[in-house]
Design an enzyme around this catalytic site. Structure first.
Site, mmCIF file in Angstrom:
data_model
loop_
_atom_site.group_PDB
_atom_site.id
_atom_site.type_symbol
_atom_site.label_atom_id
_atom_site.label_comp_id
_atom_site.label_asym_id
_atom_site.label_seq_id
_atom_site.Cartn_x
_atom_site.Cartn_y
_atom_site.Cartn_z
ATOM 1 N N GLY A 93 29.420 96.135 -27.283
ATOM 2 C CA GLY A 93 30.277 95.033 -26.839
ATOM 3 C C GLY A 93 30.239 94.848 -25.332
ATOM 4 O O GLY A 93 29.991 93.747 -24.824
ATOM 5 N N GLU A 109 24.542 108.930 -44.644
ATOM 6 C CA GLU A 109 23.288 109.202 -43.919
ATOM 7 C C GLU A 109 23.115 110.703 -43.686
ATOM 8 O O GLU A 109 22.032 111.253 -43.871
ATOM 9 C CB GLU A 109 23.314 108.532 -42.538
ATOM 10 C CG GLU A 109 23.120 107.034 -42.568
ATOM 11 C CD GLU A 109 23.580 106.360 -41.283
ATOM 12 O OE1 GLU A 109 24.239 107.021 -40.446
ATOM 13 O OE2 GLU A 109 23.287 105.167 -41.115
#
Lengths: 430, 430
Positions: free
Chosen positions: A12, A168
């Site tokens: 961001g 994951e």
């Protein structure tokens, strides 16, 4: 010249800085670390597949050519929205005209902070090194262990939390045990390692539709992960994890525990003088400001933003989009024009599970397995910052894919001895 | 089956293990770390040019196919040559029939152990990370420093010791300041950084002939290093280094100090029951045994070996050659045959200084500058263990050469704050 402070150089903050590259502004980028981190691949560093420099780039280098911007490696300790200033860890105070807070999120242990040392989470490179060390050391300990019961404890890996990171980690841990370490030990068989994924809710990857969650569970189980949903962890210590499910409480003998269950927004959110939500996120207006302060924007994981009446998810594309909108709104307001409303563009979601295993959702299209995994590979290498990193990651992965070897199997700590000089005595964290 | 224990998987220990690959023996390789380190390139990790995995390879993986060998990640705390056993840090005891001690060397602060925290040396990956962090953090501190005098202290880097490592570090530090970081800071000019190389004797690279030493000094000065020979360090603290020369005592205001002045043999040498030399090295017979024990061999930096009446230098080719001879002598003695005498084959010496700067000595041939540097490059990439590492290092270096960028500029620590959760509070070591 108006001064813009950006706190945090994640997806961001970096997008905001870039959007303001040609603006007639003075920008200060403040980050606690010296690098922008490609967080979606951090689990690869933790599982010894990639080296740290492959997924991180020095913030100064990325932003060097932006002449209106100064990079400051510093920690923000206070924000004064009334006085329009930010305090750093050395006590110095910087005034701003516009502020973008993109401080991200951290782990949450749901009130059990004592678990943090027992079950590290994965947010920073230091976290990744710690987890890598624990995983590799567990196999080393097992090899030296003479007691069969304890050996199995060293060979049992528990991942708590079945979100993207947990899935994951579990999938990759199995790959390490079954392929990477195969044939390297003499007293243990790494194939006998158990990887248990413990999830509190009824399904893994809860952000996806139920049918894709089910595909993910199937692929995890096919890889060899012991998936236990509906199991809420109630206790962790050095040798065991205890969880409650409909059967009552169960105990799991395990010596390596990885935490990926909870996320809490950065504590900086509480400094902004507005009420935060249960996860510590800061509610923002459609223009991404906080209430009562048009000069303070909150973006990324720290923001509780809405788009079309729905909450915006804490994912990197959303953070980037918010960064650009916040940056443009600063320019609009300086120019006396109307700021724009944030609308989240959802380009789809992707979660990798392991070798040739993933799930994907793009628009109305859902797919899983090998095609989803190839798509994931392409997207992640493509979005990795920097041409060089992309090449390096591709080379590392091609190598890993064809050889089953992992290139970053380094434990930087050594075994402590009494005999050696104090300056060399490095403790193995355990 | 006879049991051979090898302590240390550096160049010497690894060569010995490989020489015994087809022998009818049981071998145990013991190392405190999980990786073999290509130490000649460690300074590149310390100066952010290479990532750790590029110069290290897991011992287990390297030796996995050697079925007569077991790898043990453990620290040896005691050696009993009379009882023919080795004690590990967990108290377990291993018996041997033949022992090869290849435990290498560590830093020596000449009785000033209090300097170790102020001026780290470079032997392990952890050392390299510590030095990398200090170098990169010094520039970050300088950027934030408002006091001009203190700013210059942060921008002054002192390398103590003008041997191979010291010269490499000094040359590379200048490159970082003048090229890599160029244009990335707003309050400081990295070009204004000073790199001072302090050497006690009258010339740098004292192991080379005087004319090559002089070439090295010229190249260092041309790169921008402030070379001060004949300067013996007498004091180090957080902000200064004091040294004595023919003018009396001089003080140098500096906040980053790197130690490469002294080497001491591993303290394990003292456990062998024979008298060690001033540097802690163990005298060995022409067959590389210790006196009175034909079953105990000492090789590499830990050995005070002679060849043709001259001391064998502590360099990696010598360690490899000793490893092979010790291994063969074990086989010879088991077969009841005469052991061979160690003869050091000197293939030449090479020292790199910086970009396009090096000195080399091959037989009677001496050369320096760009040709020596190219030769150094070729030799080092060629000898790097593992095809993959070679490719990766070459790619990293090609990138660095053409762009002046360095790929491993990661500080894994972050700035500490009060505001953040305790689990995230990581101290920047200073």
């Amino acid at each position: 010249m108006p001064h813009v402070i950006i706190i945090g150089c994640g997806f961001g903050g970096l997008a905001a800085a870039r959007e303001l590259a040609s603006a007639d502004l003075r920008i200060t980028m403040i980050d606690r670390s010296n690098h922008h981190l490609f967080q979606p691949l951090l689990y690869q560093v933790a599982t010894a597949g990639l080296s740290a420099p492959a997924i991180s780039a020095p913030i100064r280098a990325i932003l060097a050519h932006q002449s209106n911007l100064t990079t400051l490696m510093a920690a923000v300790t206070g924000i004064d929205t009334a006085g329009k200033s930010v305090t750093l860890e050395d006590g110095s105070v910087l005034s701003y005209d516009h502020l973008i807070v993109a401080a991200g999120s951290t782990h949450s242990y749901f009130g059990h902070d004592e678990w943090s040392a027992l079950a590290p989470g994965l947010k920073t490179l230091e976290d990744a090194f710690e987890i890598r060390k624990r995983i590799l050391m567990a196999f080393e300990r097992a090899e030296r262990e003479t007691d069969a019961r304890r050996r199995q404890e060293w060979l049992t890996f528990t991942v708590i939390g079945g979100g993207a990171t947990g899935v994951e980690m579990a999938g990759t841990l199995v790959e390490i045990a079954r392929h990477t370490l195969s044939g390297e030990f003499r007293n243990i068989d790494p194939h006998s390692a158990r990887v248990v994924l413990v999830e509190g809710s009824e399904r893994v990857l809860g952000a996806y539709p139920p049918d894709l969650s089910e595909k993910a569970r199937e692929q995890l189980q096919k890889l060899g992960v012991d998936v236990r949903t509906g199991c809420r962890v109630v206790h962790i210590d050095e040798t065991c994890v205890r969880y409650a499910n409909f059967d009552g409480e169960q105990s799991l003998a395990t010596r390596t525990v990885i935490w990926s269950a909870g996320v809490a927004a950065s504590p900086l959110g509480k400094q902004l003088g507005v009420e935060v939500d249960r996860a510590g996120r800061v509610p923002v207006s459609p223009e991404l400001n906080i209430a009562g302060h048009e000069d303070v924007y909150v973006i990324g994981d720290l923001a509780a933003a809405q788009s079309d009446g729905k909450p915006v998810p804490g994912v990197s594309p959303a953070a980037k989009q918010m960064g650009r909108v916040a940056a443009r709104n600063i320019r609009q307001r300086i120019a006396g024009q109307k700021p724009e409303t944030f609308v989240y563009q959802d380009y789809g979601s992707l979660a990798t599970i392991g070798r040739k295993a993933a799930i994907a959702m793009v628009g109305k299209l859902k797919f899983s397995g090998y095609p989803a995994w190839l798509f994931w590979l392409f997207v992640h290498v493509y979005f990795l910052i920097g041409f060089r990193n992309r090449i390096m990651v591709m080379a590392d992965w091609a190598w890993a894919y064809f050889t089953f070897k992992r290139s970053a199997r380094v434990i930087s700590a050594t075994m402590p001895t009494q005999a050696e000089a104090p300056s060399l005595r490095k403790e193995v964290a355990e």
